[in-house]
Structures are given as C-alpha cells and as structure tokens.
Design an enzyme around this catalytic site. Structure first.
Site: not given
Ligand code: TRP
Ligand code: ZN
Length: 897
Positions: A139, A280, A316, A319
């Site tokens: 990303e 992260a 995270e 997500h």
C-alpha cells in the site's frame, strides 16, 4: 488515446519534468480486470526473480480501444509472453512507470519475468530486506515495484503465490491465504505455495521470508470455526508477544459482538518487522507490523506502548472487513477504509479501557495535530480531489478527521440505526471496490435522513469554527442559544459552505448543579430532548430556543466532542469552574478545566511578552485544589484533569506562536501549582504507589498515570523530596512506565548529577534492544535545556542510530523537531538547518519518511518574521535539490503564495 500516443508521450517527456497531479474527476474503470494472479518468487538479496502469470480479461465498463497498460517501476524485464507466445520488440513498450501492450486480445494470460533488488530498496516500498528478512509493503503503490500489474485498488484478483528461498537462510516462507504445498528443491532451496481465495487488490499482497519463530493460539469464531493465530517474530522477541496475541483475540471477539463481523480464513498471521514506514499493514491474512506496534514487555514498553499495540492490532484486524472485503474504488476514497477503521479501533479501545480517557486522548490529538494540519499549507479535504503522491495523503485528516465524520454519523443516526447501515454496507458491497457515497448512501437509506449537506464534510477542508452565545430570559423561563458557523479558507478553497454539524448540548442549572430538561421550540412545536440532546446546525447562523428553563443555566456545549470543530463561547472563569465541578459529561468537565487553564495561560503569555510580572489566577489554583481534595472522578480521568494543556495545544490557540512565552507560561503554572499544592501532590503520589506485579489493565494504568502526574509536579520545582522520589522510582526498575517517567523527569531537570548516571545505566542496560534505545534517544533530545540540539547531532553518530530505520529517525529527529519546541525553533536557525539536512538525506533514502519528517518546517506562517525567514530559507534550500515526488509536493505547497 491512440496506441502510439502512449509511447510518444513517454518519449517527449522532458527528463526534468515535474511530477503531475492525478485528479478524482479523471477516474475511469480499468481497461482490463485480473481474474487470477499467479506469482513465483525466487528470493535473493540483490537479484530476486519474480515470475507473474496474470489472467486478464477486458473490463466490461472500459472504454473501447484502450490499450493494456500495466504499472511497473524499478523492474528489469527479462521475459514477456501472451498465451505462451514470447512478445517481439514493437509489440509492447516500456517506460519508467508503465508497460503497454497496444494490441492485446480481450482475454489473455500474460506472463512476465522481472528481476528486482530488495537490498537496494531503502524506500521500504515493494519487496525489501529488513535485518536479513524479506518483507513487502504494497500500500498504496508498492506492488508495481514487484511486478508489472494493474496496481489499483479496483482491480481485485485471487492470488496463488509460490515463494522459493534458501532453506537455511529463509526457513519461513509466508504469503496471503492458506499454505497448500511445500517441498524441497535443488541447491539447498525450498518452497511454499500459498493460495488466497478472496479476491483482493494488489495493495493487500504480502510476502515474508526469514528466520522467524512463532507463537500460536486459536480462536473459535461465532459460527464455530477454528482459526489458527500466529505471531511471527525474531527469536529474541518471543517473550514480547503475549499482549498482541491477547489484543488480537479481544479484537476478533469485539468485531463479532459489535459489528457482527466474522473472520473468513483458517489462518491469521502477524509478522513483526524492524524497518517499516508506518505502524502496520492489513495485508489479507498476513498483517505486517512495525515491531514498535506489536512487541511489548513490562520491562521494555510503557503503558502508552501497550495501549498503542492493542489499538493497532485491532485496527489492522478490523480492516479485514472495512478495507479488505469491501475496499476502495480509488485512492481518493482512502478515508472510506481508514476513517471507518479508526472509528472502529477507537470504539474498541474505549470499550476495553477507560472510555472517557480514550475520548480525551483522541480529541487532544485531533485538536493539536489534525487541526494544525487543517490550518496549514497542506490542508486537504477528507476526500481530496487531486494529489501528486498518494503516500503523502496518509494523513491525520484522512484518518482522524475521517473517523470523526463516521462518529458524527453514529451520533446523528444513533447506534442501532448506524449498525443497520453498517450491515447493509458490508452485505451490499462485499467483494467490491466502492466509494464514500456508497457508505454514506447506506446510512441515509437505513435512517431516512437526508445526508446531502453532510457530504460536504468530505469535500471541504479546514476546521469549522462555531461562535456561540446564549441569553437567559428570567421572565419567560427561556434560554436562547445562537450558533454561528464559519469555515476558514484553505489552499484552493477560498469560499466555504455551511456544514451539517451535530452539536450535543446540555443546560446545567446554576442553583441545582443538575442537567435541566431540554424543551426545544421547533418548527413543528415543542420537542423534548431529555437532559442532553443533539442540535442540528445547518445554517450559517441558527438560534435554538429552549422553553421551561426553570433556573439560569450554564450551557454545556459539544458534549463528548460531538463534532470536529472549534467552539467559542464567552464563558466566565466562574462558569468554567462551575462546569468543572458539575457537568455530567465527563469530556466537557475535562474540557472546562482545559479552558480555564487556557484563560490563565493567555494572561501569562501576554505578561511574558510584555516583560511584566506573572500573576497566577487563584481560581485555577482553587479548581486544582478541589480536584485533589475531593476527587469525584475515577483515577484515569483525574490524571487527565490534572494535566495542563500541552505546548503544542497552547500554540494552536495563539494567533502567532511565541514558543518561549508558551514554554515559560506553562512552566510558571506548573510550578505555581506544585508550590501551592505540594502536600496534595505528595500524598497523591504515595497513595498510588504499588508493588503489585505489572499488568497493562485499566486500573493499574490509571494508578500509574496519576502517580506520575503527581511526580511531574513535584519535580517541576526540583525540591529534594521530589528529586529523591524520582531517583528511587528509577532505581526500583519496576516497569518501563515508571522507569521512563522518572528518567524523563530527571533528564529534563537541572539535576545532571542524578540524570547522567541514570541515562548511562539505562543506555548500557538496553544497548541490545533497539525499541528501548529509541526511548533513550527521545528522552534526551526532548529536554528543554539548550544543549538538546548538540545532543541530537552527537547521537546521530551513535552506533544504535541509523537514518535508514524509520523508528530511529522518529525517535531522534522526530522527537526533537516535534516535541522540543523551544530548541527546534532556536533563533539562530540551527534547529531548522538540522531538519533540512536530514530531509535532504532522507529524500534519497526514503522519500515517504522525508515527506513526513519535514512537517514542522511547513508551518512557518505561524511564527514571527525572523523565524519565518529562517524556515523559508531552509525550504528553499530543499527545493533546490533533485526531489522525490513526495518531498516535491510538500515543499511546493509549503512555499506556495
Ligand atoms: N493501511 C495501513 C494502515 O492502516 C497504512 C499503511 C501501512 C501505509 N504502511 C503503509 C500507507 C505504507 C502507506 C504506505 O493503517
Ligand atoms: Zn488503516
């Protein structure tokens, strides 16, 4: 665009062309989609071979005749074939950013072989080496540094990845999904093949290979499936994984109970990596973490670090639904996943810790850091309409303000309806790449609310300001509250429209000290809002009339910080002292204390500037005395109440920042309170000392923060008893929270006789642990004494420091420029010069980090003329360099106008 023009454009592009912006309005569906991606990595430090086979088909919505154009950067192409046929020269074109095949069929299997150099990758984007370990960060646009691909989030494919590596050097080979095959190969190599059945965009791809050890646990999902949980670390860190694993299980349970979201693979892995640009990354089934955001141990990590780990692990994990199952159509929609996911992790942390303290901390952060961003030259909407470098847009505005927007939706709809909207969103868009309209549309649909005006929160930059005033009419028992909103101009947006702002209010009776019942005079008659209700501010100016108000009230406005705005109300100091005592809203009680302290600080800053004697407002001292003598709050909240506004927050409130006056005024208040309330602080300290074995639970954390706040007051006057307590606390070595607090107070004092040996002992004890050495760096370079800058320079040559490691850079340089305001802003300009030297170095090594660390220099408009000139001169010096798009974009904005 015709086939030939693509290559022509690439050829005529001047070598020194400036990077060009990408616009939201130019969004088009891709020419092709990828239905399945097969990857094979043959790992080597300097020549990793990546074999890719992409199953491509023309996108049904694409414009006819568009060529097949793939992204690719820093790749050395060795082989290219379509459906088994090697392509000839002239059948494809390559430039430094793309690979174009003008005459590709509508359906094809494209095979490429490229060679990349992970060892040379200091930018930490794509595939790189960290401590001998291979890892990836894709990303936002890192995958194109691994292989040629349609590297955009609306292209989602299933992946099958084979990782080949040396059996001895790289015993562990990981990628997304489930391992389906493994085996031995000639030349001491072995391989593992991974299959990820969930279609995903390339930014969620991950690969890790190295000498790693794991801790394993299990989670049974709400439908009874068993999920294996693995945390992979270097062997010396095996004793630092317990808290992250506990946090992961708590997150999985919370997301099932709160949002009805279940995990969707049989395996969930987290890997700790030493060199990492951000906190992260939520790669599908294989989260990669900065070691600082996952490793904890009572002896090495502070309470703050434990809480950060808990929050990042949750973020995270969350997500997996808000980001992975439902992803972003394009990077302009970034806050769709980040704002929502931050809101989710903040709610989780609030539920498992002290909810009011979590809110106070989140709002403090927003009001200092995000508000400053929104008022500076890089201000941008939560959904920007253009960018040059997307990595520059992983900002506080996208994350934190984005979360506040989702929170406002929750406030406007109420939890139950908001949850229905969330369910609809996940159900309707599962497996798709969508937009912010899709998300807000679900909220509008389930609630029946018109959210058209609300959408402006996503397109308008700048922090709205609300001016409020109220009148009580004794004769009629009416209270009239007038709210006027205005959003200041920001770069590219001179004129702003009124926003739809939820303002939660209460009226606190001055006689009773109780919340009065709110009866609002509305267009459809009287409306009963109970004891606290949400006003919908939609116009530039609106007056709200409350009837049957039996006694004169003090209004409690923006309860719980119901909207990310600056609210002004002409409170008298007695009003604030009253709210501090009586407001039923914990957040606003804290805020009343902060406002009261700010009024006193404003006077003292003026006194300092005018060279007149500083006089402390006795009402502040009395307010603190009553907090200490009749504590009505839990310990966690009390610790926050006793904490003065930070220098950064105070600076945010000033029209022109005078760093020295702010520092002096804040110290004056602190020392005055310490002298006046010394016995109270001393007994508070003693009452909260404890020998209990360390636990990162809410109760112990509250106790430690209260104790350490008390110690910071006692140390501010450096009397023998305070110094002795700090020394003892350091020597006891009970846990890192207490050690670090004591060490900081000693190192920031004038007591070098105690501080120097302590610092030396600490540095020797922890020389082997980089994350603790980061704390050792930060403690020293944030000291207010004038030798801080020399210490930074000296420590940059320390063997434990490296400009190539982002954590080291943040701990040493970031801490100095961000938290040592008096020394960074030295009038000889040496602080600015140091920062720009570092930016120039990092521009070559790691552009993402360079573009972040530069932030304090971009805020030059906030300072006096002399400092402005010095800061601008340094920005000009940086601009004269050969810049990465990242630094170029930030410097151009900072110097515009
Ligand atoms: N999506 C990551 C997160 O939640 C952000 C991130 C991690 C990132 N590493 C990055 C963004 C590198 C840009 C570049 O929060
Ligand atoms: Zn995120």
């Amino acid at each position: 665009m015709s086939d030939t023009r693509v290559s022509e454009q690439a050829e005529i592009k001047p070598v020194d062309a400036q990077p060009q912006p990408v616009y939201l309005k130019d969004y088009r569906p891709p020419a092709y989609r990828v239905t399945h991606t097969e990857l094979k990595f043959d790992l080597s430090a300097t020549d990793t071979q990546v074999h890719a086979a992409l199953h491509l088909e023309r996108h049904p919505d694409s414009e006819p005749g568009l060529p097949l154009t793939l992204h690719g950067e820093k790749l050395s192409l060795k082989h290219i074939a379509i459906d088994g046929q090697e392509l000839q020269e002239g059948e494809y074109q390559v430039d430094d950013a793309t690979l174009t095949i003008p005459e590709a069929p509508d359906r094809l299997r494209l095979e490429t072989v490229v060679v990349i150099d992970p060892q040379a990758n200091t930018a930490l984007e794509g595939l790189y080496l960290s401590n001998g370990m291979f890892c990836t960060q894709c990303e936002a646009e890192g995958f194109r540094r691994i292989t040629y691909y349609l590297d955009r989030p609306d292209v989602m494919a299933t992946f099958s990845t084979t990782v080949i590596g040396d059996r001895e050097q790289l015993p562990v080979l990981l990628s997304n999904g489930n391992p389906v095959e493994r085996g031995e190969l000639p030349n001491g190599k072995h391989f593992v093949t991974w299959e990820d059945p969930h279609p995903k965009p390339s930014y969620l791809f991950a690969l890790v290979a190295g000498q790693l050890e794991k801790v394993e646990d299990h989670f049974t999902t709400m439908s009874g499936r068993d999920v294996t949980l693995q945390l992979w670390v270097e062997s010396e860190n095996l004793d630092k994984t317990e808290h992250a694993m506990r946090s992961l299980k708590a997150s999985m349970k919370w997301d099932e109970e709160t949002y009805g979201r279940e995990y969707d693979l049989d395996l969930f892995m987290i890997v700790a990596v030493n060199d990492f640009n951000m906190g992260a990354m939520e790669n599908k089934g294989l989260n990669i973490f900065n070691s600082a955001a996952v490793l904890t141990h009572p002896q090495t990590a502070t309470d703050g670090a434990f809480q950060r780990v808990e929050g990042v692990v949750a973020h995270e994990y969350f997500h997996n639904w808000s980001g992975n199952r439902v992803t972003c159509r394009d990077w302009f929609q970034l806050s769709l996943k980040e704002g929502f996911t931050v809101f989710r992790d903040q709610s989780f942390s609030a539920d498992v810790n002290s909810a009011p303290v979590k809110r106070i901390q989140d709002v403090s952060f927003l009001r200092t850091a995000q508000f400053a961003e929104d008022a500076g030259p890089t201000a941008h909407p939560v959904r920007p309409d253009h960018y040059i470098e997307i990595s520059n847009f992983y900002t506080l505005t996208i994350y934190e303000k984005g979360s506040e927007i989702v929170r406002m939706l929750r406030n406007l709809l109420g939890w139950d309806t908001f949850r229905k909207g969330s369910d609809l969103y996940f159900e309707r868009f599962d497996g798709q790449a969508v937009t912010i309209e899709d998300f807000v549309g679900c909220m509008a649909e389930v609630s029946g609310l018109d959210l058209d005006q609300f959408m402006r929160w996503y397109s308008q930059a700048g922090t709205p300001e609300i001016d409020a005033h109220g009148e009580y009419d004794y004769a009629n028992g009416e209270y009239r509250l007038t709210l006027r909103q205005r959003t200041p101009a920001t770069p590219g947006q001179p004129d702003k429209q009124p926003l739809h702002i939820p303002v939660r209010v209460g009226l606190v009776g001055t006689k009773s000290g109780e919340d009065l019942t709110l009866t609002l005079e509305g267009p459809e008659g009287k409306e009963n809002l109970g004891k606290d209700g949400v006003l919908h501010l939609r116009e530039d100016e609106q007056t709200f009339v409350f009837t049957n108000v039996a006694e004169a009230p003090v209004p409690s406005l923006l309860r719980g910080f119901s909207a990310p705005v600056k609210l002004r109300f002409p409170y008298g100091r007695e009003d604030l002292a009253f709210l501090l005592q009586n407001d039923s809203d914990g957040f606003n009680r804290w805020d009343a204390g902060q406002r009261l302290a700010m009024l006193a600080l404003d006077d003292l800053i003026a006194a300092h500037r005018n060279g007149v004697e500083k006089v402390m407002d006795p009402r502040v001292t009395e307010a603190f005395r009553s907090l200490l003598n009749e504590p009505s709050d839990d310990k966690a909240v009390l610790a926050e109440m006793l904490t003065l506004p930070s220098e950064a927050y105070i600076a945010e409130q000033q029209p022109m920042v005078d760093v020295d006056a702010i520092h002096a005024a804040r110290n004056f208040v602190k020392q005055w309170l310490a002298v006046s309330l010394r016995d109270e602080f001393l007994s508070l300290y003693r009452a909260n000392q404890s020998d209990a074995p360390y636990a990162p639970d809410a109760e112990q954390i509250a106790q430690r923060s209260l104790k350490n706040v008390a110690l910071s007051y006692l140390m501010s006057i450096e009397d023998e008893e305070g110094v002795e307590l700090a020394r003892q606390q350091f020597e006891a070595q009970h846990n890192m929270t207490d050690v670090r607090a004591a060490l900081t107070l000693l190192v920031h004092s004038s007591r070098g006789d105690i501080a120097d040996p302590a610092l030396r002992a600490f540095g020797e004890k922890w020389a082997h642990d980089p994350l603790v050495m980061d704390q050792w760096f930060s403690v020293q370079v944030t000291r207010p004494q004038s030798d801080a800058l020399d210490r930074v320079k000296y420590l940059m040559d320390h063997p434990a420091f490296s400009l190539k490691n982002p954590n080291r850079v943040r701990a040493l340089i970031g801490a100095f420029v961000g938290q040592n305001r008096v020394n960074f802003h030295r009038l000889d300009g040496e602080g600015y010069k140091l920062l720009s030297d570092v930016v120039i170095e990092l521009n070559r090594l790691n552009p993402e980090i360079a573009a972040r660390i530069i932030t304090p220099l971009t805020r030059w408009q906030r300072f006096d003329e002399q400092r402005q000139a010095l800061m601008k001169a340094e920005l000009e010096r940086i601009r004269a360099e050969d810049l990465s798009p990242n630094v170029y974009e930030v410097v151009e904005k900072a110097l515009a106008n």
